[in-house]
Design a protein around this motif. Structure first.
Motif, mmCIF file in Angstrom:
data_model
loop_
_atom_site.group_PDB
_atom_site.id
_atom_site.type_symbol
_atom_site.label_atom_id
_atom_site.label_comp_id
_atom_site.label_asym_id
_atom_site.label_seq_id
_atom_site.Cartn_x
_atom_site.Cartn_y
_atom_site.Cartn_z
ATOM 1 N N ALA A 56 0.840 -1.192 0.000
ATOM 2 C CA ALA A 56 0.000 0.000 0.000
ATOM 3 C C ALA A 56 0.878 1.246 0.000
ATOM 4 C CB ALA A 56 -0.908 -0.001 1.221
ATOM 5 N N SER A 57 0.477 2.230 -0.757
ATOM 6 C CA SER A 57 1.216 3.490 -0.743
ATOM 7 C C SER A 57 1.074 4.150 0.621
ATOM 8 C CB SER A 57 0.672 4.439 -1.816
ATOM 9 O OG SER A 57 0.783 3.853 -3.098
ATOM 10 N N PRO A 58 2.164 4.704 1.165
ATOM 11 C CA PRO A 58 2.054 5.414 2.459
ATOM 12 C C PRO A 58 0.942 6.453 2.407
ATOM 13 C CG PRO A 58 4.344 5.142 1.850
ATOM 14 C CD PRO A 58 3.548 4.687 0.663
ATOM 15 N N GLY A 59 0.086 6.417 3.394
ATOM 16 C CA GLY A 59 -1.030 7.341 3.419
ATOM 17 C C GLY A 59 -2.305 6.796 2.816
ATOM 18 N N PHE A 60 -2.192 5.694 2.033
ATOM 19 C CA PHE A 60 -3.388 5.087 1.454
ATOM 20 C C PHE A 60 -4.128 4.330 2.552
ATOM 21 C CE2 PHE A 60 -5.599 1.500 -0.597
ATOM 22 C CZ PHE A 60 -6.399 2.200 -1.490
ATOM 23 N N THR A 61 -5.406 4.602 2.717
ATOM 24 C CA THR A 61 -6.154 4.012 3.828
ATOM 25 C C THR A 61 -7.212 3.012 3.374
ATOM 26 O OG1 THR A 61 -7.698 5.876 3.802
ATOM 27 C CG2 THR A 61 -5.788 6.034 5.282
ATOM 28 N N GLY A 62 -7.414 2.865 2.074
ATOM 29 C CA GLY A 62 -8.468 1.996 1.594
ATOM 30 C C GLY A 62 -8.048 0.540 1.507
ATOM 31 N N GLU A 63 -9.005 -0.324 1.180
ATOM 32 C CA GLU A 63 -8.722 -1.721 0.927
ATOM 33 C C GLU A 63 -8.437 -1.913 -0.563
ATOM 34 O OE1 GLU A 63 -12.215 -3.774 2.189
ATOM 35 O OE2 GLU A 63 -13.493 -2.869 0.666
ATOM 36 N N ARG A 64 -7.963 -3.102 -0.918
ATOM 37 C CA ARG A 64 -7.643 -3.391 -2.319
ATOM 38 C C ARG A 64 -8.187 -4.766 -2.688
ATOM 39 N NH1 ARG A 64 -3.373 -5.932 -5.411
ATOM 40 N NH2 ARG A 64 -2.912 -4.770 -7.332
ATOM 41 N N TYR A 65 -8.857 -4.816 -3.834
ATOM 42 C CA TYR A 65 -9.329 -6.089 -4.367
ATOM 43 C C TYR A 65 -8.558 -6.403 -5.648
ATOM 44 C CZ TYR A 65 -13.388 -6.101 -1.244
ATOM 45 O OH TYR A 65 -14.195 -6.120 -0.138
ATOM 46 N N SER A 66 -8.208 -7.667 -5.789
ATOM 47 C CA SER A 66 -7.492 -8.110 -6.978
ATOM 48 C C SER A 66 -7.930 -9.528 -7.303
ATOM 49 C CB SER A 66 -5.976 -8.069 -6.727
ATOM 50 O OG SER A 66 -5.262 -8.634 -7.800
ATOM 51 N N VAL A 67 -7.972 -9.868 -8.597
ATOM 52 C CA VAL A 67 -8.224 -11.239 -9.014
ATOM 53 C C VAL A 67 -7.075 -11.675 -9.904
ATOM 54 C CG1 VAL A 67 -9.778 -12.847 -10.160
ATOM 55 C CG2 VAL A 67 -10.721 -10.903 -8.912
ATOM 56 N N VAL A 68 -6.471 -12.808 -9.580
ATOM 57 C CA VAL A 68 -5.346 -13.324 -10.360
ATOM 58 C C VAL A 68 -5.652 -14.763 -10.763
ATOM 59 C CG1 VAL A 68 -3.727 -11.856 -9.113
ATOM 60 C CG2 VAL A 68 -4.058 -14.212 -8.372
ATOM 61 N N GLN A 69 -5.041 -15.206 -11.843
ATOM 62 C CA GLN A 69 -5.199 -16.604 -12.243
ATOM 63 C C GLN A 69 -3.832 -17.209 -12.536
ATOM 64 O OE1 GLN A 69 -6.642 -18.412 -16.159
ATOM 65 N NE2 GLN A 69 -8.518 -18.473 -14.928
ATOM 66 N N PHE A 70 -3.591 -18.369 -11.916
ATOM 67 C CA PHE A 70 -2.325 -19.087 -12.052
ATOM 68 C C PHE A 70 -2.506 -20.220 -13.069
ATOM 69 C CE2 PHE A 70 -2.879 -17.746 -7.568
ATOM 70 C CZ PHE A 70 -1.875 -16.790 -7.514
ATOM 71 N N CYS A 71 -1.823 -20.107 -14.180
ATOM 72 C CA CYS A 71 -1.936 -21.107 -15.242
ATOM 73 C C CYS A 71 -0.979 -22.266 -14.957
ATOM 74 C CB CYS A 71 -1.623 -20.482 -16.596
ATOM 75 S SG CYS A 71 -1.781 -21.632 -17.973
ATOM 76 N N HIS A 72 -1.558 -23.436 -14.684
ATOM 77 C CA HIS A 72 -0.768 -24.606 -14.309
ATOM 78 C C HIS A 72 -0.759 -25.653 -15.417
ATOM 79 C CE1 HIS A 72 0.316 -24.108 -10.034
ATOM 80 N NE2 HIS A 72 -0.782 -23.375 -9.958
ATOM 81 N N PRO A 73 0.352 -26.339 -15.603
ATOM 82 C CA PRO A 73 0.352 -27.503 -16.478
ATOM 83 C C PRO A 73 -0.261 -28.704 -15.772
ATOM 84 C CG PRO A 73 2.505 -27.267 -15.495
ATOM 85 C CD PRO A 73 1.677 -26.085 -15.011
ATOM 86 N N ARG A 74 -0.545 -29.748 -16.536
ATOM 87 C CA ARG A 74 -1.009 -30.990 -15.918
ATOM 88 C C ARG A 74 0.025 -31.454 -14.888
ATOM 89 N NH1 ARG A 74 -3.545 -34.943 -20.486
ATOM 90 N NH2 ARG A 74 -5.193 -33.550 -21.255
ATOM 91 N N PRO A 75 -0.415 -32.011 -13.766
ATOM 92 C CA PRO A 75 0.537 -32.396 -12.721
ATOM 93 C C PRO A 75 1.595 -33.395 -13.167
ATOM 94 C CG PRO A 75 -1.705 -32.390 -11.856
ATOM 95 C CD PRO A 75 -1.818 -32.205 -13.338
ATOM 96 N N TRP A 76 1.283 -34.232 -14.154
ATOM 97 C CA TRP A 76 2.280 -35.223 -14.584
ATOM 98 C C TRP A 76 3.273 -34.652 -15.595
ATOM 99 C CZ3 TRP A 76 -2.442 -38.501 -16.189
ATOM 100 C CH2 TRP A 76 -3.016 -38.023 -17.371
ATOM 101 N N THR A 77 3.163 -33.354 -15.909
ATOM 102 C CA THR A 77 4.124 -32.713 -16.807
ATOM 103 C C THR A 77 5.526 -32.781 -16.218
ATOM 104 O OG1 THR A 77 2.446 -31.180 -17.622
ATOM 105 C CG2 THR A 77 4.757 -30.548 -17.940
ATOM 106 N N VAL A 78 6.494 -33.175 -17.043
ATOM 107 C CA VAL A 78 7.892 -33.195 -16.622
ATOM 108 C C VAL A 78 8.503 -31.839 -16.959
ATOM 109 C CG1 VAL A 78 10.153 -34.268 -16.902
ATOM 110 C CG2 VAL A 78 8.077 -35.681 -16.943
ATOM 111 N N LEU A 79 8.893 -31.123 -15.934
ATOM 112 C CA LEU A 79 9.499 -29.793 -16.114
ATOM 113 C C LEU A 79 10.988 -29.967 -16.355
ATOM 114 C CD1 LEU A 79 7.651 -28.024 -13.161
ATOM 115 C CD2 LEU A 79 7.027 -27.951 -15.585
ATOM 116 N N ALA A 80 11.344 -30.152 -17.613
ATOM 117 C CA ALA A 80 12.742 -30.280 -18.016
ATOM 118 C C ALA A 80 13.012 -29.226 -19.080
ATOM 119 C CB ALA A 80 13.026 -31.675 -18.564
ATOM 120 N N PRO A 81 14.156 -28.570 -19.039
ATOM 121 C CA PRO A 81 14.434 -27.516 -20.010
ATOM 122 C C PRO A 81 14.292 -28.003 -21.450
ATOM 123 C CG PRO A 81 16.055 -27.459 -18.251
ATOM 124 C CD PRO A 81 15.246 -28.701 -18.045
ATOM 125 N N VAL A 82 13.619 -27.190 -22.273
ATOM 126 C CA VAL A 82 13.464 -27.540 -23.680
ATOM 127 C C VAL A 82 14.798 -27.373 -24.397
ATOM 128 C CG1 VAL A 82 11.017 -26.940 -23.704
ATOM 129 C CG2 VAL A 82 12.709 -25.208 -24.293
#
Length: 343
Positions: A278-304
């Protein structure tokens, strides 16, 4: 209304000119030169772990979702707790204040959250093999009637945007644009609504200055994260060891990179380190929506292969997406029976 631009990027003043604004629709609908310009802009901007992009999301849907989420977060603590999903490790349902903790910190974050994802068929091998990645969804339909339909439509819209944006990243790392498509199909992509309380809700000891850090420095675990407009500023990006405010242009979405993408690209695309302050002096609340894009759990994370060169030899060993996620869920304090930090 913001006009569509077809140049590779539009610079912003000060240090934030390293985070560029690109046009996803120009990549999808433009000429080969325009596509190359967008790929170049994204590649250069992701050296910071962040990029801004145009989008075709419904503004009405965004407004409706934020309105219903605000209605939920304004309910009493007991009403919100009804949507807690025990044993889900924050992968669905409500999570209260002072629970999630950045891996780099021993101080829980000042935020409360509502998490949701798309259900998959109970007999799907992903659901049977990785039940903790695909928990039965818990949403506050009884508390805010109609919210489930809105939030699922919101989730699907953002997930489609992320899938399309990964086409740009795939070309940027020397792969076919469809490289990530199968990887993210039926993946446990998670959408999270976050309420950061006003400073007046955060207690301080006598004589102590108020802390303006809502969420400590961290990197996301997933491939990429999408952040539509929030209700107030606060997101900061770490660039060259300095904190830079990140605010998407009108009709823009912020995209940042995660740990899984860093592994897959052998570090060619770094993690987007960020915090919420929060910026100093800012007194309000903040709402945010984010989405985390995940691969299938069995994906092997190995460098291409395209990201491993004599100048950039392979840095990361192979690791499954499921194991990478489980490790981070513990580190950020979301495993109910193994909290490393208690408030």
């Amino acid at each position: 209304m913001r006009s569509w631009h077809i140049a590779s990027a539009v610079a912003f003043p000060s240090m934030s000119d390293q985070i560029l604004d690109v046009d996803l629709l120009a990549f999808e609908r433009g000429s080969s030169e325009q596509r190359r310009a967008v790929v170049d802009g994204v590649t250069r901007s992701l050296a910071t772990g962040f990029v801004y992009t145009s989008h075709d999301l419904s503004e009405d849907l965004l407004d409706t979702a934020y309105g219903m989420l605000r209605e939920f977060f304004e309910k009493t603590p007991d009403e919100k707790q009804q949507s807690t999903a025990r044993g889900a490790s924050g992968q669905t349902g409500y999570t209260g204040l002072l629970v999630e903790t950045a891996a780099s910190s021993d101080t829980p974050d000042w935020k409360e959250m509502l998490n949701w994802a798309r259900e998959i068929d109970p007999g799907h091998p992903l659901k049977r093999s990785f039940p903790h990645s695909y928990p039965d969804q818990v949403l506050p339909e009884s508390v805010v009637p109609g919210i489930a339909d809105v939030l699922y439509r919101f989730h699907d819209s953002i997930a489609d945007l992320q899938r399309r944006f990964l086409h740009v990243i795939a070309e940027g790392i020397g792969c076919h644009e469809s490289f990530f498509d199968g990887m993210v199909k039926d993946g446990p992509t998670l959408t999270r609504a976050i309420r950061y309380p006003s400073m007046g809700e955060i207690p301080t000891s006598d004589g102590d200055a108020p802390s303006y850090v809502w969420a400590a420095e961290h990197g996301d675990i997933n491939l990429i994260t999408a952040l539509p407009r929030a209700t107030a500023p606060g997101l900061q990006v770490k660039v060259d060891d300095q904190w830079v405010d990140a605010v998407a242009p009108d009709n823009g979405v912020i995209i940042n990179t995660g740990i899984m993408l860093e592994r897959l690209t052998n570090g060619a695309i770094p993690i987007g380190w960020h915090r919420v302050v929060a910026s100093p002096g800012f007194t309000g609340e903040r709402y945010s929506v984010v989405q985390f894009c995940h691969p299938r759990p069995w994906t092997v994370l190995a460098p291409v292969a395209s990201c491993c060169t004599p100048e950039n030899p392979q840095r990361f060993s192979a690791m499954s997406a499921a194991d990478a996620l489980n490790e981070v869920l513990y580190e950020i304090n979301l495993v109910e029976d193994a909290r490393r930090v208690t408030s």
